[in-house]
Design an enzyme around this catalytic site. Structure first.
Site, PDB file in Angstrom:
ATOM      1  N   THR A 189       0.842  -1.213   0.000  1.00 22.43           N
ATOM      2  CA  THR A 189       0.000   0.000   0.000  1.00 22.43           C
ATOM      3  C   THR A 189       0.865   1.245   0.000  1.00 22.43           C
ATOM      4  OG1 THR A 189      -0.256   0.131   2.414  1.00 22.43           O
ATOM      5  CG2 THR A 189      -1.884  -1.185   1.188  1.00 22.43           C
ATOM      6  N   ASN A 190       2.044   1.177   0.602  1.00 17.79           N
ATOM      7  CA  ASN A 190       2.942   2.336   0.547  1.00 17.79           C
ATOM      8  C   ASN A 190       3.553   2.491  -0.841  1.00 17.79           C
ATOM      9  OD1 ASN A 190       3.364   3.881   3.212  1.00 17.79           O
ATOM     10  ND2 ASN A 190       3.175   1.748   3.823  1.00 17.79           N
TER      11      ASN A 190
ATOM     12  N   LYS B 101      23.745 -13.464   1.949  1.00 20.04           N
ATOM     13  CA  LYS B 101      23.111 -12.158   1.759  1.00 20.04           C
ATOM     14  C   LYS B 101      23.888 -11.346   0.746  1.00 20.04           C
ATOM     15  CE  LYS B 101      21.378 -10.061   5.362  1.00 20.04           C
ATOM     16  NZ  LYS B 101      19.919  -9.910   5.119  1.00 20.04           N
TER      17      LYS B 101
ATOM     18  N   MET C 192      11.118  -6.620   4.513  1.00 20.80           N
ATOM     19  CA  MET C 192      11.413  -7.325   5.749  1.00 20.80           C
ATOM     20  C   MET C 192      12.724  -8.095   5.682  1.00 20.80           C
ATOM     21  SD  MET C 192       9.262  -6.413   7.845  1.00 20.80           S
ATOM     22  CE  MET C 192       7.763  -5.476   7.827  1.00 20.80           C
TER      23      MET C 192
ATOM     24  N   ILE D 180      19.214  -5.018   5.254  1.00 22.30           N
ATOM     25  CA  ILE D 180      20.082  -4.626   4.135  1.00 22.30           C
ATOM     26  C   ILE D 180      21.532  -4.826   4.574  1.00 22.30           C
ATOM     27  CG2 ILE D 180      20.794  -2.720   2.648  1.00 22.30           C
ATOM     28  CD1 ILE D 180      17.922  -3.712   2.138  1.00 22.30           C
TER      29      ILE D 180
ATOM     30  N   HIS E 101       9.269   3.370   8.963  1.00 17.68           N
ATOM     31  CA  HIS E 101       9.036   2.539  10.142  1.00 17.68           C
ATOM     32  C   HIS E 101       7.767   3.001  10.854  1.00 17.68           C
ATOM     33  CE1 HIS E 101      10.050  -0.276  13.270  1.00 17.68           C
ATOM     34  NE2 HIS E 101       9.842   0.658  14.166  1.00 17.68           N
TER      35      HIS E 101
HETATM   36  N1  LIG Z   1      20.515  -2.563   7.448  1.00 25.75           N
HETATM   37  C1  LIG Z   1      19.204  -2.286   7.674  1.00 25.75           C
HETATM   38  N2  LIG Z   1      18.254  -3.009   7.058  1.00 25.75           N
HETATM   39  C2  LIG Z   1      16.941  -2.729   7.293  1.00 25.75           C
HETATM   40  C3  LIG Z   1      16.566  -1.698   8.179  1.00 25.75           C
HETATM   41  C4  LIG Z   1      17.600  -0.951   8.813  1.00 25.75           C
HETATM   42  O1  LIG Z   1      17.339   0.002   9.585  1.00 25.75           O
HETATM   43  N3  LIG Z   1      18.897  -1.276   8.536  1.00 25.75           N
HETATM   44  N4  LIG Z   1      15.217  -1.474   8.450  1.00 25.75           N
HETATM   45  C5  LIG Z   1      14.391  -2.653   8.173  1.00 25.75           C
HETATM   46  C6  LIG Z   1      12.952  -2.632   8.316  1.00 25.75           C
HETATM   47  N5  LIG Z   1      12.630  -3.323   9.543  1.00 25.75           N
HETATM   48  C7  LIG Z   1      11.930  -2.541  10.421  1.00 25.75           C
HETATM   49  O2  LIG Z   1      11.649  -1.344  10.125  1.00 25.75           O
HETATM   50  C8  LIG Z   1      13.013  -4.671   9.813  1.00 25.75           C
HETATM   51  C9  LIG Z   1      12.757  -5.642   8.869  1.00 25.75           C
HETATM   52  C10 LIG Z   1      13.139  -6.977   9.118  1.00 25.75           C
HETATM   53  C11 LIG Z   1      13.778  -7.328  10.305  1.00 25.75           C
HETATM   54  C12 LIG Z   1      14.220  -8.758  10.533  1.00 25.75           C
HETATM   55  O3  LIG Z   1      14.787  -9.091  11.557  1.00 25.75           O
HETATM   56  N6  LIG Z   1      13.956  -9.627   9.520  1.00 25.75           N
HETATM   57  C13 LIG Z   1      14.343 -11.025   9.470  1.00 25.75           C
HETATM   58  C14 LIG Z   1      15.831 -11.117   9.144  1.00 25.75           C
HETATM   59  C15 LIG Z   1      15.915 -11.183   7.624  1.00 25.75           C
HETATM   60  C16 LIG Z   1      17.317 -10.947   7.168  1.00 25.75           C
HETATM   61  O4  LIG Z   1      18.258 -11.385   7.841  1.00 25.75           O
HETATM   62  O5  LIG Z   1      17.468 -10.261   6.127  1.00 25.75           O
HETATM   63  C17 LIG Z   1      13.990 -11.786  10.680  1.00 25.75           C
HETATM   64  O6  LIG Z   1      12.888 -11.598  11.123  1.00 25.75           O
HETATM   65  O7  LIG Z   1      14.787 -12.608  11.143  1.00 25.75           O
HETATM   66  C18 LIG Z   1      14.023  -6.340  11.253  1.00 25.75           C
HETATM   67  C19 LIG Z   1      13.651  -5.015  11.014  1.00 25.75           C
HETATM   68  C20 LIG Z   1      14.630  -3.107   6.748  1.00 25.75           C
HETATM   69  N7  LIG Z   1      15.991  -3.468   6.649  1.00 25.75           N
HETATM   70  N1  LIG Z   2       9.991  -2.916  10.139  1.00 28.87           N
HETATM   71  C1  LIG Z   2       9.480  -2.464   8.888  1.00 28.87           C
HETATM   72  C2  LIG Z   2       7.986  -2.345   8.925  1.00 28.87           C
HETATM   73  O1  LIG Z   2       7.325  -2.786   9.856  1.00 28.87           O
HETATM   74  N2  LIG Z   2       7.452  -1.706   7.883  1.00 28.87           N
HETATM   75  C3  LIG Z   2       6.010  -1.530   7.779  1.00 28.87           C
HETATM   76  O2  LIG Z   2       5.453  -2.508   6.915  1.00 28.87           O
HETATM   77  C4  LIG Z   2       4.222  -1.980   6.419  1.00 28.87           C
HETATM   78  C5  LIG Z   2       4.165  -2.254   4.942  1.00 28.87           C
HETATM   79  O3  LIG Z   2       2.876  -2.003   4.489  1.00 28.87           O
HETATM   80  P1  LIG Z   2       2.578  -2.029   2.890  1.00 28.87           P
HETATM   81  O4  LIG Z   2       3.201  -3.289   2.353  1.00 28.87           O
HETATM   82  O5  LIG Z   2       1.087  -2.006   2.796  1.00 28.87           O
HETATM   83  O6  LIG Z   2       3.229  -0.796   2.310  1.00 28.87           O
HETATM   84  C6  LIG Z   2       4.224  -0.474   6.724  1.00 28.87           C
HETATM   85  O7  LIG Z   2       3.363  -0.183   7.813  1.00 28.87           O
HETATM   86  C7  LIG Z   2       5.659  -0.212   7.121  1.00 28.87           C
HETATM   87  O8  LIG Z   2       5.823   0.853   8.049  1.00 28.87           O
END
Ligand SMILES: Nc1nc2c(c(=O)[nH]1)N[C@@H](CN(C=O)c1ccc(C(=O)N[C@@H](CCC(=O)O)C(=O)O)cc1)CN2
Ligand SMILES: NCC(=O)N[C@@H]1O[C@H](COP(=O)([O-])[O-])[C@@H](O)[C@H]1O
Length: 187
Positions: A13-14, A63, A86, A89, A105
């Site tokens: 949706t975003n 990765k 998710m 990076i 976020h």
């Molecule tokens: N290097 C960064 N990558 C990402 C960030 C960031 O700030 N620095 N923000 C996230 C978004 N996010 C929350 O906002 C988030 C998404 C996913 C996870 C996570 O732990 N995911 C997996 C691990 C997957 C992987 O290793 O790639 C899990 O659940 O184990 C935490 C935070 C987007 N990326």
């Molecule tokens: N940690 C990252 C995280 O929680 N991101 C969240 O995932 C949703 C994606 O919605 P969308 O797929 O409908 O855009 C959004 O609410 C965004 O803030």
């Protein structure tokens, strides 16, 4: 015209809000979507907007290998926008796009980082949560904050209602923040 690549893992949706906003913009255009989930609804949204999709194939490879494969397919871009992506990076993408990756976020960082920001803030019982747009660095949701907007939670307000309010803010704040970054010459 700046070139944006949107990264998403889910509903999109975003992405949709960004596509609609930049469809008639002189400032920027979305040139690709990167997705790591073959069944994600964002893929159908990208198809409707005729925006090419690059799949990030996470599996048994490293990765770094996944990110190298993605980078090899990317069109030239000025900004990567994580909108519900998710995956963490890694250093390969971070090095390829220094200070050119932002994340959306659904909480007021530094509070409630991670995958479940809305639920965590609600479970904690905060009266004010919100939305953050920040630069992405090697940490998790630890990058420089670019923009934030509060969302109040009324006593007894259902979680679903809070989620709706947060998504409404996101759909406006993210495009608005990208416009500002461009107008300020940050990208
Ligand atoms: N290097 C960064 N990558 C990402 C960030 C960031 O700030 N620095 N923000 C996230 C978004 N996010 C929350 O906002 C988030 C998404 C996913 C996870 C996570 O732990 N995911 C997996 C691990 C997957 C992987 O290793 O790639 C899990 O659940 O184990 C935490 C935070 C987007 N990326
Ligand atoms: N940690 C990252 C995280 O929680 N991101 C969240 O995932 C949703 C994606 O919605 P969308 O797929 O409908 O855009 C959004 O609410 C965004 O803030």
């Amino acid at each position: 015209m700046k070139r944006l690549i949107v990264f998403a893992s889910g509903s999109g949706t975003n992405f949709e809000a960004l596509a609609a906003h930049f469809a008639h913009s002189q400032l920027a255009e979305i040139v690709a979507v990167v997705c790591d989930q073959p069944q994600a609804a964002v893929l159908a949204r990208a198809a409707r907007w005729q925006i090419p999709v690059i799949m990030a194939e996470y599996g048994h490879t490293s990765k770094a290998a996944v990110e190298q494969a993605v980078i090899a397919q990317l069109p030239p871009a000025d900004l990567l926008v994580l909108a519900g992506y998710m995956r963490i990076i890694g250093k390969t993408l971070l090095a390829a796009f220094p200070n050119r990756i932002i994340n959306l976020h659904p909480a007021l960082l530094p509070s409630f980082p991670g995958r479940t920001g809305i639920e965590d803030a609600y479970a904690y019982g905060v009266r004010v949560t919100g939305v953050t747009v920040h630069y992405v660095d090697a940490g998790i949701d630890s990058g420089q904050i670019i923009a934030q907007e509060p969302v109040r939670i009324a006593p007894g307000e259902p979680l679903a209602q809070v989620e709706t309010a947060i998504h409404e803010v996101e759909h406006r704040l993210l495009p608005q923040t990208i416009d500002t970054l461009i107008k300020e010459g940050a990208i």
